[in-house]
Design a protein around this motif. Structure first.
Motif, PDB file in Angstrom:
ATOM      1  N   PRO A  21       5.701  -1.857  -4.719  1.00 50.69           N
ATOM      2  CA  PRO A  21       6.611  -0.731  -4.552  1.00 50.69           C
ATOM      3  C   PRO A  21       7.069  -0.197  -5.903  1.00 50.69           C
ATOM      4  O   PRO A  21       7.017  -0.896  -6.911  1.00 50.69           O
ATOM      5  N   GLY A  22       7.515   1.053  -5.904  1.00 52.57           N
ATOM      6  CA  GLY A  22       7.978   1.656  -7.148  1.00 52.57           C
ATOM      7  C   GLY A  22       7.125   2.844  -7.540  1.00 52.57           C
ATOM      8  O   GLY A  22       6.071   3.114  -6.954  1.00 52.57           O
ATOM      9  N   LYS A  23       7.584   3.559  -8.543  1.00 59.47           N
ATOM     10  CA  LYS A  23       6.948   4.810  -8.944  1.00 59.47           C
ATOM     11  C   LYS A  23       5.508   4.610  -9.409  1.00 59.47           C
ATOM     12  O   LYS A  23       4.638   5.433  -9.160  1.00 59.47           O
ATOM     13  N   SER A  24       5.247   3.502 -10.094  1.00 60.64           N
ATOM     14  CA  SER A  24       3.907   3.304 -10.663  1.00 60.64           C
ATOM     15  C   SER A  24       2.882   2.857  -9.616  1.00 60.64           C
ATOM     16  O   SER A  24       1.683   3.041  -9.806  1.00 60.64           O
ATOM     17  N   ARG A  25       3.357   2.261  -8.530  1.00 61.13           N
ATOM     18  CA  ARG A  25       2.466   1.748  -7.463  1.00 61.13           C
ATOM     19  C   ARG A  25       1.360   0.868  -8.060  1.00 61.13           C
ATOM     20  O   ARG A  25       0.190   0.991  -7.725  1.00 61.13           O
ATOM     21  N   ALA A  26       1.744  -0.032  -8.956  1.00 60.44           N
ATOM     22  CA  ALA A  26       0.766  -0.907  -9.607  1.00 60.44           C
ATOM     23  C   ALA A  26       0.041  -1.769  -8.583  1.00 60.44           C
ATOM     24  O   ALA A  26       0.609  -2.137  -7.550  1.00 60.44           O
ATOM     25  N   ILE A  27      -1.217  -2.088  -8.869  1.00 63.30           N
ATOM     26  CA  ILE A  27      -1.962  -2.978  -7.985  1.00 63.30           C
ATOM     27  C   ILE A  27      -1.293  -4.350  -7.975  1.00 63.30           C
ATOM     28  O   ILE A  27      -0.981  -4.912  -9.028  1.00 63.30           O
ATOM     29  N   ASP A  28      -1.056  -4.862  -6.796  1.00 60.88           N
ATOM     30  CA  ASP A  28      -0.441  -6.173  -6.628  1.00 60.88           C
ATOM     31  C   ASP A  28      -1.563  -7.184  -6.379  1.00 60.88           C
ATOM     32  O   ASP A  28      -2.048  -7.338  -5.254  1.00 60.88           O
ATOM     33  N   ALA A 276      -0.572  -9.860   4.607  1.00 61.71           N
ATOM     34  CA  ALA A 276      -0.155  -9.683   3.213  1.00 61.71           C
ATOM     35  C   ALA A 276       0.691  -8.423   3.126  1.00 61.71           C
ATOM     36  O   ALA A 276       0.623  -7.554   3.996  1.00 61.71           O
ATOM     37  N   THR A 277       1.452  -8.321   2.063  1.00 63.82           N
ATOM     38  CA  THR A 277       2.225  -7.105   1.812  1.00 63.82           C
ATOM     39  C   THR A 277       1.338  -6.135   1.050  1.00 63.82           C
ATOM     40  O   THR A 277       0.994  -6.380  -0.111  1.00 63.82           O
ATOM     41  N   THR A 278       0.924  -5.069   1.705  1.00 59.29           N
ATOM     42  CA  THR A 278      -0.011  -4.130   1.079  1.00 59.29           C
ATOM     43  C   THR A 278       0.680  -2.994   0.344  1.00 59.29           C
ATOM     44  O   THR A 278       0.071  -2.344  -0.498  1.00 59.29           O
ATOM     45  N   GLY A 279       1.953  -2.725   0.667  1.00 59.51           N
ATOM     46  CA  GLY A 279       2.709  -1.754  -0.096  1.00 59.51           C
ATOM     47  C   GLY A 279       2.303  -0.314   0.145  1.00 59.51           C
ATOM     48  O   GLY A 279       1.690   0.014   1.166  1.00 59.51           O
ATOM     49  N   PRO A 280       2.637   0.573  -0.813  1.00 52.31           N
ATOM     50  CA  PRO A 280       2.387   2.000  -0.626  1.00 52.31           C
ATOM     51  C   PRO A 280       0.915   2.360  -0.804  1.00 52.31           C
ATOM     52  O   PRO A 280       0.138   1.619  -1.407  1.00 52.31           O
ATOM     53  N   ILE A 281       0.572   3.526  -0.289  1.00 46.21           N
ATOM     54  CA  ILE A 281      -0.772   4.103  -0.470  1.00 46.21           C
ATOM     55  C   ILE A 281      -0.730   5.039  -1.676  1.00 46.21           C
ATOM     56  O   ILE A 281       0.191   5.848  -1.800  1.00 46.21           O
TER      57      ILE A 281
END
Length: 314
Positions: A21-28, A276-281
């Motif tokens: 999550p967050g503005k950068s949407r970094a790969i987790d 898993a937590t996949t987060g934003p697209i």
């Protein structure tokens, strides 16, 4: 590197990449590793990172991070095939990284920009040489290799004959997969053992039974890999009634993927099922609405529960 680097027998997972999550949407990568472990535990050990991971839209920095992660988590028996492209310039930029990480096979993403068969042949050959790799060509539409369809297939065959292309992911959607002149023409030029069904469970049984393809790729099988494996095993045993029975368990999720976007739905389905937590697209693709996610959740949870029943029964 040999021309027989990869066997297409079996099932290849095409998973998403988790994002923080967050503005950068970094790969987790921690959550992405959880997805890999879940799939491998279900019996699928070969992974293609492409459209479901939104690799079309990765930055070069993210691409380098992806290759480093795959090199770090690779264990005996696990294969990772990243995608590259789709433009010529993008391929050549990524080639330097692929060569550095000694990636043996790369899937080329289908190009929708100006192209023709002769130009693609030159560009793909130059990319393979620059990356020191072999190619899996992704045929998603008849015109991916140019407007002259037969010239495009001749180019595919030439690249296969030269050992530059060692596999083809065939993903041209048909209302009736038993009627496919383009696939027929491809298989007249290329050995079918080098062509994998690339559209998930829906056409897989027909592709294996009628067309003799050696395996298939799965998106929904990232959620229920043991069920995808059961579809393949039943086909290999010639028990197509059982294969159809198991495949039917995927169709509710596949219907939602077809309606709202295969990659978008899969991305959220894994999180909604608790894998898993996949987060934003990431852009250029939009998020699903809360209402859509609410509809996906019980379908994804039910598919995972059916896999757990299968595993428990074994």
């Amino acid at each position: 590197m040999t021309q027989n680097l990869i066997s297409l027998d079996g099932v290849f997972a095409v998973p998403p990449l988790s994002r923080a999550p967050g503005k950068s949407r970094a790969i987790d990568f921690e959550e992405s590793s959880r997805i890999v472990r879940h799939i491998a535990k279900g019996g699928i050990t070969r992974f293609i990172y492409g459209g479901n991971a939104f690799l079309y839209h990765l930055t070069l920095d993210e691409y380098e991070q992806l290759l480093a992660w795959q090199a770090a988590i690779k264990e005996d028996g696990l294969w990772f095939i990243p995608s590259a492209g789709p433009s010529y310039g993008r391929l050549m930029d990524q080639a330097k990284l692929l060569r550095r990480f000694a990636v043996p096979c790369v899937m080329t993403l289908p190009c929708g920009d100006p192209r023709d068969a002769a130009g693609l042949e030159v560009g793909l050959r130059e990319f393979a040489h620059a990356a020191d790799t072999r190619l899996m060509l992704y045929l998603k539409a008849e015109t991916n290799m140019g407007a002259d369809l037969m010239a495009g297939l001749d180019t595919v065959a030439q690249l296969v004959d030269e050992g530059i292309c060692i596999a083809i992911k065939y993903a041209v959607v048909r209302e009736d997969p038993s009627q496919d002149r383009y696939l027929d023409q491809l298989l007249k030029r290329v050995e079918r053992r080098k062509v994998i069904s690339g559209i998930g469970e829906r056409p897989a049984i027909n592709h294996l039974r009628q067309w003799g393809l050696p395996g298939f790729t799965t998106g929904s099988g990232c959620l229920a890999p043991a069920l995808s494996g059961a579809v393949f095993s039943a086909c290999r045993a010639g028990d197509y009634a059982e294969a159809e029975r198991v495949r039917s368990r995927f169709l509710d999720l596949e219907d939602l993927r077809d309606a709202w976007g295969p990659a978008r739905v899969l991305h959220h389905a894994l999180e909604l099922a608790g894998v898993a937590t996949t987060g934003p697209i990431p852009p250029f693709v939009s998020e699903l609405s809360p209402e859509q996610k609410k509809r996906i959740q019980p379908v994804a949870q039910e598919l995972l529960a059916q896999q757990q029943e299968l595993v428990a029964g074994d």
